[in-house]
Write a protein that holds these residues in place. Structure first.
Motif, mmCIF file in Angstrom:
data_model
loop_
_atom_site.group_PDB
_atom_site.id
_atom_site.type_symbol
_atom_site.label_atom_id
_atom_site.label_comp_id
_atom_site.label_asym_id
_atom_site.label_seq_id
_atom_site.Cartn_x
_atom_site.Cartn_y
_atom_site.Cartn_z
ATOM 1 N N PRO A 1 -19.932 -9.436 99.022
ATOM 2 C CA PRO A 1 -18.517 -9.771 99.214
ATOM 3 C C PRO A 1 -18.294 -11.096 99.929
ATOM 4 O O PRO A 1 -17.325 -11.800 99.654
ATOM 5 C CB PRO A 1 -17.982 -8.595 100.037
ATOM 6 N N THR B 1 -5.503 -13.411 91.874
ATOM 7 C CA THR B 1 -6.571 -14.048 92.649
ATOM 8 C C THR B 1 -6.618 -13.493 94.068
ATOM 9 O O THR B 1 -7.695 -13.206 94.605
ATOM 10 C CB THR B 1 -6.352 -15.562 92.691
ATOM 11 N N LEU B 2 -5.444 -13.354 94.671
ATOM 12 C CA LEU B 2 -5.396 -12.808 96.029
ATOM 13 C C LEU B 2 -5.845 -11.345 96.061
ATOM 14 O O LEU B 2 -6.440 -10.893 97.050
ATOM 15 C CB LEU B 2 -3.980 -12.948 96.585
ATOM 16 N N GLN C 1 -12.446 -7.709 98.111
ATOM 17 C CA GLN C 1 -13.693 -8.045 98.788
ATOM 18 C C GLN C 1 -13.577 -7.855 100.298
ATOM 19 O O GLN C 1 -14.516 -7.407 100.966
ATOM 20 C CB GLN C 1 -14.106 -9.483 98.459
ATOM 21 N N THR C 2 -12.395 -8.177 100.842
ATOM 22 C CA THR C 2 -12.177 -7.971 102.270
ATOM 23 C C THR C 2 -12.206 -6.489 102.610
ATOM 24 O O THR C 2 -12.767 -6.085 103.643
ATOM 25 C CB THR C 2 -10.830 -8.575 102.687
ATOM 26 N N ALA D 1 -18.616 -13.759 97.337
ATOM 27 C CA ALA D 1 -17.449 -13.756 96.452
ATOM 28 C C ALA D 1 -16.230 -14.350 97.149
ATOM 29 O O ALA D 1 -15.479 -15.138 96.552
ATOM 30 C CB ALA D 1 -17.160 -12.334 95.976
ATOM 31 N N LEU D 2 -16.030 -13.963 98.406
ATOM 32 C CA LEU D 2 -14.902 -14.522 99.163
ATOM 33 C C LEU D 2 -15.054 -16.028 99.349
ATOM 34 O O LEU D 2 -14.083 -16.795 99.227
ATOM 35 C CB LEU D 2 -14.813 -13.842 100.528
ATOM 36 N N HIS D 3 -16.265 -16.467 99.667
ATOM 37 C CA HIS D 3 -16.511 -17.884 99.869
ATOM 38 C C HIS D 3 -16.203 -18.678 98.603
ATOM 39 O O HIS D 3 -15.526 -19.730 98.650
ATOM 40 C CB HIS D 3 -17.965 -18.097 100.285
ATOM 41 N N GLN E 1 -14.263 -17.755 96.101
ATOM 42 C CA GLN E 1 -12.831 -17.670 95.789
ATOM 43 C C GLN E 1 -12.016 -18.617 96.667
ATOM 44 O O GLN E 1 -11.153 -19.365 96.182
ATOM 45 C CB GLN E 1 -12.359 -16.236 95.980
ATOM 46 N N LEU E 2 -12.282 -18.607 97.969
ATOM 47 C CA LEU E 2 -11.530 -19.466 98.879
ATOM 48 C C LEU E 2 -11.854 -20.941 98.643
ATOM 49 O O LEU E 2 -10.979 -21.804 98.760
ATOM 50 C CB LEU E 2 -11.849 -19.085 100.325
ATOM 51 N N SER F 1 -9.581 -11.264 96.278
ATOM 52 C CA SER F 1 -10.026 -11.557 97.648
ATOM 53 C C SER F 1 -9.773 -10.369 98.569
ATOM 54 O O SER F 1 -10.601 -10.046 99.436
ATOM 55 C CB SER F 1 -9.311 -12.799 98.178
ATOM 56 N N PRO G 1 -3.330 -19.811 93.770
ATOM 57 C CA PRO G 1 -3.236 -18.575 94.559
ATOM 58 C C PRO G 1 -2.282 -17.571 93.913
ATOM 59 O O PRO G 1 -1.204 -17.285 94.439
ATOM 60 C CB PRO G 1 -2.738 -19.065 95.916
#
Length: 372
Positions: free
Chosen positions: A143, A165-166, A172-173, A146-148, A150-151, A169, A161
């Motif tokens: 995760p 897409t959010l 994953q959070t 994946a977050l890295h 995506q951001l 994220s 955004p």
């Protein structure tokens, strides 16, 4: 891995004789050793005097022979203690593969068996610790990566955004949050039992809410959730937070193993003085040999027909936390027999239902009248 367990050996220049291992007590061994050496010394002295060797030669010879025999037999008696000392030093350096040769049946032999069991437990614990680090590292890396990505795409303007897409994220959070919660619960498990705030929980709505809370993280498998509570007003005395934790972990486990478009069923019923809650999925099921082991910490069971344990992924923490939380309630958790898929069966104690008082017995009005 450090290879197969090996036994610790003594010094090669002295034989390791253990003829007294048949004795069941260390006192018996010492008694036999004393009698044997004294008898041998007397026999040598008698033979020496009979052959006119004289006390000056016979006595030293008897003492020397008695000492050699005592040394050899005592070495065999105390050999496990020396092996345990060497093995303990090896353990201090991180080598838990050492084993002690335990052939006697006395107190020293019992100690050697206990030492070998301790070595096995420590070796397994070390392997579990390594597995935990590897599993948690893998679960965190996915995760986070994946977050890295995506951001980074959002910052660079590669993607917009958008709500979709959010949502990715956010998913994953939430995955990271669940893993951190697992680790916190694991620390509570290690610390011991926690206090419970018990109240009557209406199961029909509670199970529906639990299913709805995990439906958002079912990884696009388009799963259906069925809730069946009999009777509809069934309640169970439990800690709401702990019960939600139990159901969330069981549902997430069922989601992970369910095929695309299948159904996860939550049922609850009363059985004598227990409330039985089943969480069933249509996945490959759990091999019978792993049905107890899956509730151990860091263990990941093999699916039916799969030769590899843990092939389905996961940290191996969730079901251990489930069993811990269930035990706090005085209940049990098991993998129940089912025609297909896996069924996790939860039993929680419930108060015994009291029957409502019925009308007075009027079967024999004459007898009642006669009593008057």
């Amino acid at each position: 891995m450090r290879g197969t367990p090996r036994h610790v050996r003594g010094h090669a220049h002295l034989p390791d004789l253990r003829p007294l291992d048949v004795a069941r007590s260390l006192k018996t061994k010492l008694g036999v050793l004393t009698i044997a050496t004294n008898t041998l010394a007397v026999l040598i002295t008698w033979l020496g005097l009979r052959n006119h060797l004289g006390p000056s030669r016979t006595l030293p010879l008897a003492i020397a022979v008695a000492l050699v025999v005592t040394l050899l037999l005592a070495r065999g008696m105390t050999s496990p203690l020396r092996e345990m000392t060497a093995a303990a030093r090896a353990m201090a350096d991180g080598d838990y593969s050492r084993r002690v040769r335990a052939t006697s049946r006395d107190e020293v032999g019992q100690l050697a068996h206990a030492f070998n069991q301790m070595s096995t437990d420590l070796e397994q614990g070390e392997q579990l610790r390594r597995d935990l680090i590897a599993n948690v590292s893998h679960e965190l890396r996915t995760p986070v990566a994946a977050l890295h990505a995506q951001l980074e795409n959002l910052v660079d303007g590669v993607t917009e955004p958008t709500p979709a897409t959010l949502q990715v994220s956010l998913a994953q959070t939430e995955r990271l949050t669940r893993l951190v919660s697992y680790l916190l619960d694991l620390s509570r498990l290690e610390a011991g039992a926690s206090a419970l705030s018990v109240s009557d929980v209406p199961l029909e709505r509670f199970l529906a809410d639990a299913a709805g809370s995990v439906a958002m993280v079912e990884a696009g498998k388009q799963l259906e959730f069925e809730v069946d509570v009999q009777p509809a007003d069934l309640t169970v005395p439990a800690d709401r937070d702990r019960l939600r934790q139990i159901l969330t972990n069981l549902l997430q486990n069922a989601i992970r193993h369910s095929p695309f478009g299948s159904t996860i069923r939550l049922t609850a019923r009363r059985a004598d003085n227990h409330v039985v809650i089943d969480v069933a999925d249509d996945g490959p099921g759990i091999a019978p040999s792993d049905r107890e082991r899956v509730f151990e910490r860091f263990a990941r069971g093999a699916s039916v027909g799969s030769p590899t344990a843990g092939a389905s992924g996961g940290t191996g923490i969730g079901l251990a936390i489930v069993r811990w939380a269930v035990s706090l309630h005085g209940g049990t958790i098991e993998v129940a027999d089912s025609d297909h898929g896996a069924t996790m069966r939860l039993r929680l104690p419930a108060p015994v239902l009291e029957r409502a008082p019925g009308p007075p017995d009027e079967a024999n009005p004459e007898e009642d009248h006669a009593d008057r």
